[in-house]
Design an enzyme around this catalytic site. Structure first.
Site, short mmCIF file in Angstrom:
data_model
loop_
_atom_site.label_atom_id
_atom_site.label_comp_id
_atom_site.label_asym_id
_atom_site.label_seq_id
_atom_site.Cartn_x
_atom_site.Cartn_y
_atom_site.Cartn_z
N ASP A 717 0.83 -1.20 0.00
CA ASP A 717 0.00 0.00 0.00
C ASP A 717 0.88 1.26 0.00
O ASP A 717 0.61 2.23 -0.72
CB ASP A 717 -0.90 -0.06 1.25
CG ASP A 717 -1.86 1.10 1.30
OD1 ASP A 717 -2.70 1.18 0.40
OD2 ASP A 717 -1.74 1.94 2.22
N LYS A 721 1.49 4.33 -2.94
CA LYS A 721 1.49 5.77 -2.68
C LYS A 721 2.79 6.39 -3.19
O LYS A 721 2.79 7.50 -3.75
CB LYS A 721 1.29 6.05 -1.19
CG LYS A 721 -0.11 5.69 -0.74
CD LYS A 721 -0.29 5.75 0.75
CE LYS A 721 -1.69 5.33 1.16
NZ LYS A 721 -1.85 5.07 2.57
#
Ligand code: ADP
Ligand code: ASP
Ligand code: MG
Length: 861
Positions: A717, A721
């Site tokens: 995750d 980003k």
């Protein structure tokens, strides 16, 4: 010549001794003219109402021009058409007309001589019409004068009924068959020109015979100089009233209709349109010419000469003061003072075709334009708008769709040699067009009006096919596809007017974030509307199984039950079609609140349809580089907006800060931060008292982790980003290029289920505890960070050590922190810190993107 039935005379009886004196018409301001449209006299009750208005008007003298009862003229035209096509149905329709007028007259007058007289005349007229329509039926064709004679009867009947009703109220009135007075000359373009001199002479004659102070006049009908009955063409009663105003030199003309006045746009198409309290003659003319059918376009011409003001008023709302049309208006009205009010109103004309004559041989050849328009004139077509490129290589004009075939044939014939020789390259017809006109007297002297208009259209993704600015500069007209006509009108109107910026919203994925967003939208909808003039309407919500669609906006206080109980089967095709085309709201945004990798494939068709996209879904921007670049390219080409602040740090202004730095010319060196709320929480609590696995367990129990904490610990995750930020900085990286330190111990990555993983995690506590202790010895802490190293064109996700004095070491809870080191912020990085996860803040981030979009689309900011 055919002998026309003689019109009956006034119902005002003149005493024998009076008839000997010659009554000269007292022209001048003692007269007021009223005109009542078809809906005003549509029923017996409405005629009563009109009679009351006439009686209570305090003017010394009154002329009352009246239209046919509503729909009657349409029926009369249909009768002629049916008889001309040899359809027996005309007989029945004529009978219905007879019944309608009989019943109305009986209800209105109850009994008495006036009623009997009217009924006798009505029967007589119907007999004549029967004979005439029979002749048309046998001939299989109706001439124009036959048609005009038939269709004018609606006014003859309504005027006589109103006259009797006024007389019944004790006000002595005479009725005038306008054919006895009004003389007009038909022109080639299906219009008529009044002959004011002859009409005035006839009016004096008429008045000498009928010297009444209240005169009820038929609208619409007139005579040619040869005394052949004709009409002022569709909707011509307004024009009749204006001509009467000028013949009587009246003080004013009041046009009574079914709306409060002239609106800034057709109120049936733009619900936010406002009533204009004043308009100049020119503005009124332009508005009506370009489709505002509240006023016949030629109405202003006769009254301008004598400076007679026209007021448009609502017969059903006497409290509204209406719209005053006069030579100059005083800018006392609020709407004129508003910054953008240089544009008074908008109107559209549909069912047009664009003709484009193009070729290098046209440049510098005198007479090309005149040859073109000669051809157009020969076929009697009406040119609504002309636009010529200054290069003289093309002339483009709009004509009614039904006339375009004849026009194109005539042009091809006229220009055959030029086409054969290649001097003209083409005569192109673009069917299915509409004109949108912006009208306002002050437009000429105000810069930026066209730019704003085109910007509003571009933002609503409307393609402009041709443009013309009238020489008078009272109008700018643009040609758009007819399918876009309503949308263009709304977009332009909402941009210039005080009305709100409407935004149609479609939500994909009403789960935790989507659901929270919908609740926030519900709470904020009213203040947004009132305080910020933004009108957000959720027209669709689609989940994985069900969807709920609405044309005007879902009720957000019960969207959950609507979706559950009334929702239909989810179908993204249908959802897209609904959002795109089932409503006239010009701006549409789709909000993807899913975490799906499939939904981003829909972004392409959505953008192509001009729909904007807002999302916290990371998948599109962190997927394959090729797809990402194509998406960005399409976004630029489609003039759509794509906002995704929520993809990094939820509602924190991380991407917008980065974009702001880049746009203002700063050079980014690194972006470094703690981007995972979960990992932030874990390491903020990892001080030595509890083991790593204990903290993970706690975090899981508190709901801070994904259901499988490996999804957080894997660092994927954070890597997504990092890739989003890296691409924003211009780095062309794939997800695989990121150096990723996975915190899930290698042997546990293959664990079948979460429980097994959680059970085995303590076995690895020792290794990570050792790293923590090493850091502690140097007075440092461990932080799991993402780093974009722009100078090295790299992205990394890893566990790093930071001194306890460093900003990253000061974090608490599940906060995110991001440091931008740039050319400007070299010594002291620019830091953004705050809660970076959770449904509330993520939804708030999405909400703020939606508002940013609204302000880009023209909402006041
Ligand atoms: P009447 O029969 O009274 O002459 P019309 O139907 O000819 O009435 O004209 C009134 C209608 O014009 C209104 O009901 C309205 O729907 C329509 N209209 C179109 N554009 C405008 C506008 N800009 N302002 C007001 N009305 C408009
Ligand atoms: N009755 C005519 C029409 O419907 C004229 C008018 O009402 O203005 O066209
Ligand atoms: Mg009208």
């Amino acid at each position: 010549m055919m002998c026309w039935p003689r019109p009956i005379h006034h119902c005002h009886l003149i005493a024998p001794e009076e008839s000997k004196t010659v009554h000269s018409l007292p022209q001048g301001e003692s007269w007021s003219v009223h005109k009542f449209g078809g809906t005003c006299v549509g029923t017996c009750e409405r005629i009563q109402n009109v009679a009351d208005i006439v009686v209570s008007d305090p003017s010394q003298r009154k002329v009352v021009v009246v239209s046919a009862m509503s729909k009657v003229t349409d029926v009369l035209y249909h009768l002629v058409e049916a008889a001309g096509s040899r359809k027996e149905s005309y007989i029945e329709s004529l009978n219905l007309l007879l019944q309608k007028h009989k019943e109305t007259a009986r209800a209105l007058l109850v009994e008495g001589a006036d009623l009997e007289k009217f009924l006798a005349k009505l029967e007589d007229d119907i007999r004549n019409l029967q004979a005439m329509l029979r002749a048309i039926y046998i001939a299989g064709h109706a001439t124009e004068s036959f048609t005009d004679f038939v269709v004018g009867h609606g006014e003859l009947w309504s005027a006589q009924m109103l006259c009797a009703a006024v007389n019944k109220r004790g006000l002595s009135a005479a009725w005038m068959d306008a054919r006895e007075v009004l003389v007009v000359t038909p022109t080639s373009t299906n219009q008529v020109d009044p002959d004011f001199a002859s009409s005035e002479t006839r009016l004096f004659d008429w008045y000498a015979r009928n010297p009444a102070d209240t005169i009820i006049v038929t609208g619409f009908i007139a005579n040619t100089p040869d005394n052949v009955p004709t009409t002022l063409k569709r909707d011509g009663s307004d024009f009749s009233a204006a001509i009467m105003g000028s013949l009587f030199r009246a003080a004013n003309v009041t046009i009574w209709t079914d709306v409060d006045g002239v609106y800034s746009a057709d109120p049936r198409k733009v619900s936010e349109a406002v009533v204009l309290s004043t308009l100049s003659y020119q503005e009124a003319w332009e508005m009506s010419y370009f489709g505002a059918n509240v006023l016949h376009p030629r109405t202003t011409l006769p009254v301008m000469k004598y400076n007679i003001p026209i007021t448009i008023r609502n017969v059903f709302n006497l409290s509204a003061s209406g719209t005053k049309i006069c030579r100059t208006y005083e800018s006392t009205d609020d709407e004129f003072r508003a910054a953008n009010s240089v544009v008074k109103g908008f109107a559209t004309v549909d069912n047009l075709a664009l003709v484009n004559v193009e070729g290098t041989g046209m440049a510098g050849v005198p007479g090309t334009a005149s040859t073109i328009f000669e051809a157009v004139k020969e076929v009697g077509a009406n040119v609504v708008m002309i636009s010529q490129g200054s290069s003289e290589h093309s002339v483009c004009f709009a004509v009614p769709e039904k006339e375009v075939k004849a026009v194109s044939k005539a042009l091809e014939k006229k220009f055959k040699r030029a086409l054969d020789a290649g001097r003209l390259s083409k005569i192109e017809i673009v069917p299915n067009c509409s004109i949108l006109a912006a009208v306002g007297q002050k437009m000429a002297s105000t810069p930026g009006v066209s730019a704003t208009l085109f910007d509003a259209l571009a933002k609503a993704n409307i393609n402009v096919r041709a443009i013309a600015q009238g020489c008078s500069e009272y109008n700018i007209t643009v040609v758009v596809n007819q399918d876009n006509s309503a949308k263009a009108l709304k977009a332009a109107h909402s941009r210039f007017y005080l009305s709100r910026t409407p935004l149609a919203v479609g939500i994909v994925g009403p789960g935790l974030i989507g659901g929270t967003l919908l609740d926030q939208l519900k709470d904020q909808a009213a203040p947004l509307k009132e305080d910020f003039n933004i009108d957000l309407r959720v027209l669709g919500v689609i989940g994985s199984k069900k969807m709920a669609l609405s044309h005007s906006g879902l009720n957000l206080s019960n969207w959950r039950s609507t979706l559950k109980e009334e929702g239909e089967e989810a179908d993204l095709e249908k959802f897209t079609a609904h959002l795109c085309c089932s409503h006239p709201i010009p701006n549409i945004v789709v909000v993807d609140c899913t975490a799906s990798s499939d939904i981003p494939d829909w972004y392409y068709p959505w953008m192509r349809k001009g729909m904007h996209i807002v999302t916290p879904n990371k998948k599109a921007n962190s997927g394959s580089l090729d797809k990402y670049l194509r998406l960005k390219e399409l976004q630029r080409k489609s003039y759509t907006h794509y906002f995704y602040e929520g993809t990094v740090g939820a509602g924190l202004p991380i991407l917008s800060t980065l974009q702001g730095l880049l746009e203002t010319g700063d050079k980014i060196h690194t972006v470094e931060g703690i981007f995972s709320g979960t990992l932030s929480y874990i390491f903020n609590n990892f001080h030595g008292q509890k083991t790593f696995s204990e903290i993970v367990k706690e975090a899981k129990a508190a709901g801070y982790t994904e259901p499988d904490p490996r999804d957080d610990l894997s660092g994927m995750d954070v890597a997504r980003k990092v890739i989003i930020l890296a691409r924003e900085c211009g780095l062309k990286l794939e997800l695989d290029d990121i150096c990723l330190e996975n915190l899930v111990p290698e042997p546990l990555r293959g664990c079948e289920n979460v429980d097994e993983f959680m059970d085995k995690l303590p076995e690895y506590d020792q290794a990570i505890a050792a790293r923590r202790e090493q850091a502690e010895e140097s007075d440092e802490v461990l932080c799991y960070v993402g780093v974009v190293d722009v100078l090295a064109s790299q992205g990394r996700v890893e566990l790093r050590r930071y001194p306890k004095s460093h900003a990253f070491a000061q974090l608490s809870g599940s906060d995110n922190i991001i440091a931008f080191t740039t050319a400007r912020y070299k010594k002291q990085p620019l830091i953004v810190r705050g809660p970076g996860a959770g449904a509330e803040v993520t939804a708030a981030g999405v909400f703020s993107d939606i508002l940013r979009l609204a302000s880009y689309l023209g909402a006041p900011s």
